[in-house]
Write an enzyme that holds these catalytic residues in place. Structure first.
Site, short mmCIF file in Angstrom:
data_model
loop_
_atom_site.label_atom_id
_atom_site.label_comp_id
_atom_site.label_asym_id
_atom_site.label_seq_id
_atom_site.Cartn_x
_atom_site.Cartn_y
_atom_site.Cartn_z
N CYS A 111 -54.85 72.79 -19.54
CA CYS A 111 -54.59 71.35 -19.70
C CYS A 111 -55.57 70.67 -20.66
O CYS A 111 -55.33 69.54 -21.09
CB CYS A 111 -54.62 70.66 -18.35
SG CYS A 111 -53.42 71.36 -17.21
N HIS A 248 -55.66 63.24 -19.55
CA HIS A 248 -54.67 64.20 -19.09
C HIS A 248 -53.97 63.62 -17.86
O HIS A 248 -54.61 63.10 -16.95
CB HIS A 248 -55.37 65.52 -18.75
CG HIS A 248 -54.46 66.49 -18.09
ND1 HIS A 248 -53.21 66.80 -18.58
CD2 HIS A 248 -54.59 67.21 -16.93
CE1 HIS A 248 -52.62 67.67 -17.78
NE2 HIS A 248 -53.44 67.92 -16.78
N ASN A 278 -46.97 66.17 -15.12
CA ASN A 278 -48.11 66.82 -15.76
C ASN A 278 -47.59 67.88 -16.73
O ASN A 278 -47.02 68.89 -16.30
CB ASN A 278 -48.98 67.44 -14.65
CG ASN A 278 -50.14 68.26 -15.18
OD1 ASN A 278 -50.23 68.54 -16.38
ND2 ASN A 278 -51.02 68.67 -14.29
#
Ligand code: UT7
Length: 325
Positions: A111, A248, A278
């Site tokens: 990520c 993020h 996500n």
């Protein structure tokens, strides 16, 4: 010498899956997912590949920047869900764009991948190896997720986001920090193929994402503010001087926790996870593209980008939004 972002683009698969759709697959509810994560829905690939989504996002970033594909000198794709080990996604994107003069390679920092790729591009441009770069975060995580595990399948979405950046004399990116802690790798992992050759027959571990959500949560809330503070210090800026924190998009409670630790209001932390979930390395560039296209990024505005995830990996970047030279 520095580097400024002058174009953004993104691409999402057509299929949209709501929390109620997921409640038909696993024992969950729209209420639980919204309350615990802030996520309301996500795009899921029904055939779109990482390379296709990345190429679409890149084409849009180039168009936004007013540059041609053959002008690109460096192309980095951040991904942890490529369809192919070889060739790299970046080489496939290069081919479909016609970016014939680019050096292309992939980078995996989960990520935090887009941040790590942007940092790498910045280092190339600052050192004079190249004058510009196309940086992409692209994921089709839906093929790595166990769709019977309610702890993970509700979190992720598929998509790609890209930026085109080029060298500038001053401004643009002001500072960068990157960190990794491999000792904590077990808290979020996805195994690859087992070793199988004529001399050994390996046993395939679970090929799906496995996660200790609470561990990832507390790592993010603890480490990300420290990384942001470090990057701000390097840029000689205070958190109050930053207009937007583009983080993020893992969980709204993580983002609010980070805002609290920095002593800031959460309204400076834009979110799109309610609509797209996500998307790992694609989260930051997709959100940046949305903000750019909505006219929310004004010339001279100070931004912080910050990513965190498996590895463990985390990083932060401070930049001056500066499309004019
Ligand atoms: O990019 C980085 C990727 N990783 C992350 O972003 C993960 C970060 N962590 C998180 O976002 C949160 O830890 C989660 C959203 C994953 C989980 O939230 P939580 O508040 O930490 O819940 P929990 O894991 O402690 O589980 C609480 C309860 C459990 O039930 P019991 O044991 O209390 O009866 C779970 O089984 O909630 C249950 N649960 C669910 N219930 C309904 C877990 N997932 C679900 C679900 N629907 N989808």
């Amino acid at each position: 010498m520095s580097m400024r972002i002058i174009g953004t683009g993104s691409a999402l698969p057509e299929k949209y899956v709501t929390n109620n759709d997921l409640a038909e697959l696993v024992d969950t509810s729209d209420e639980w997912i919204r309350e615990r994560t802030g996520i309301g829905g996500r795009h899921v690939s029904t055939g779109e590949t990482v390379a296709e989504l990345a190429a679409l996002a890149c084409g849009r970033a180039l168009a936004d920047a007013g540059r041609r594909a053959d002008q690109v000198e460096l192309l980095i794709v951040a991904t942890c869900s490529p369809e192919t080990g070889i060739p790299s996604v970046a080489c496939q994107v290069q081919s479909s764009l016609g970016a014939v003069n680019a050096v292309a390679f992939d980078l995996n920092a989960a990520c935090a991948g887009f941040l790590f790729a942007l940092h790498t591009a910045w280092a190339y441009v600052q050192s004079g190896i190249c004058r510009n770069a196309l940086i992409v975060g692209a994921e089709v995580l839906s093929k790595l997720v166990d769709w019977t595990d309610r702890g993970t399948c509700i979190l992720f979405g598929d998509g790609a986001g890209a930026v085109f950046a080029e060298q500038c004399d001053r401004g643009g990116i002001l500072s960068f920090v990157q960190h990794s802690d491999g000792r904590k790798g077990e808290v979020l992992r996805c195994d690859s193929r087992a070793l199988t050759n004529p001399y050994v027959r390996g046993v395939m571990q679970s090929p799906w994402v496995k996660m200790d959500g609470r561990e990832v949560f507390s790592f993010a809330v603890r480490q990300v503010p420290t990384g942001i503070t470090e990057a701000l210090k390097q840029a000689h800026l205070k958190a109050e001087e930053v207009e937007l924190f583009v983080l993020h998009q893992a969980n709204f409670r993580i983002i609010e926790g980070i805002a609290r630790r920095l002593g800031l209001d959460a309204d400076r932390f834009p979110m799109n996870l309610d609509r797209v979930g996500n998307m790992s390395s694609a989260s930051i560039p997709v959100l940046l593209d949305e903000l750019n296209r909505a006219g929310r990024l004004k010339e001279g505005m100070k931004l912080v980008l910050s990513g965190f995830g498996a590895g463990l990996t985390w990083g932060a970047c401070v930049l001056n939004w500066q499309r004019e030279c």
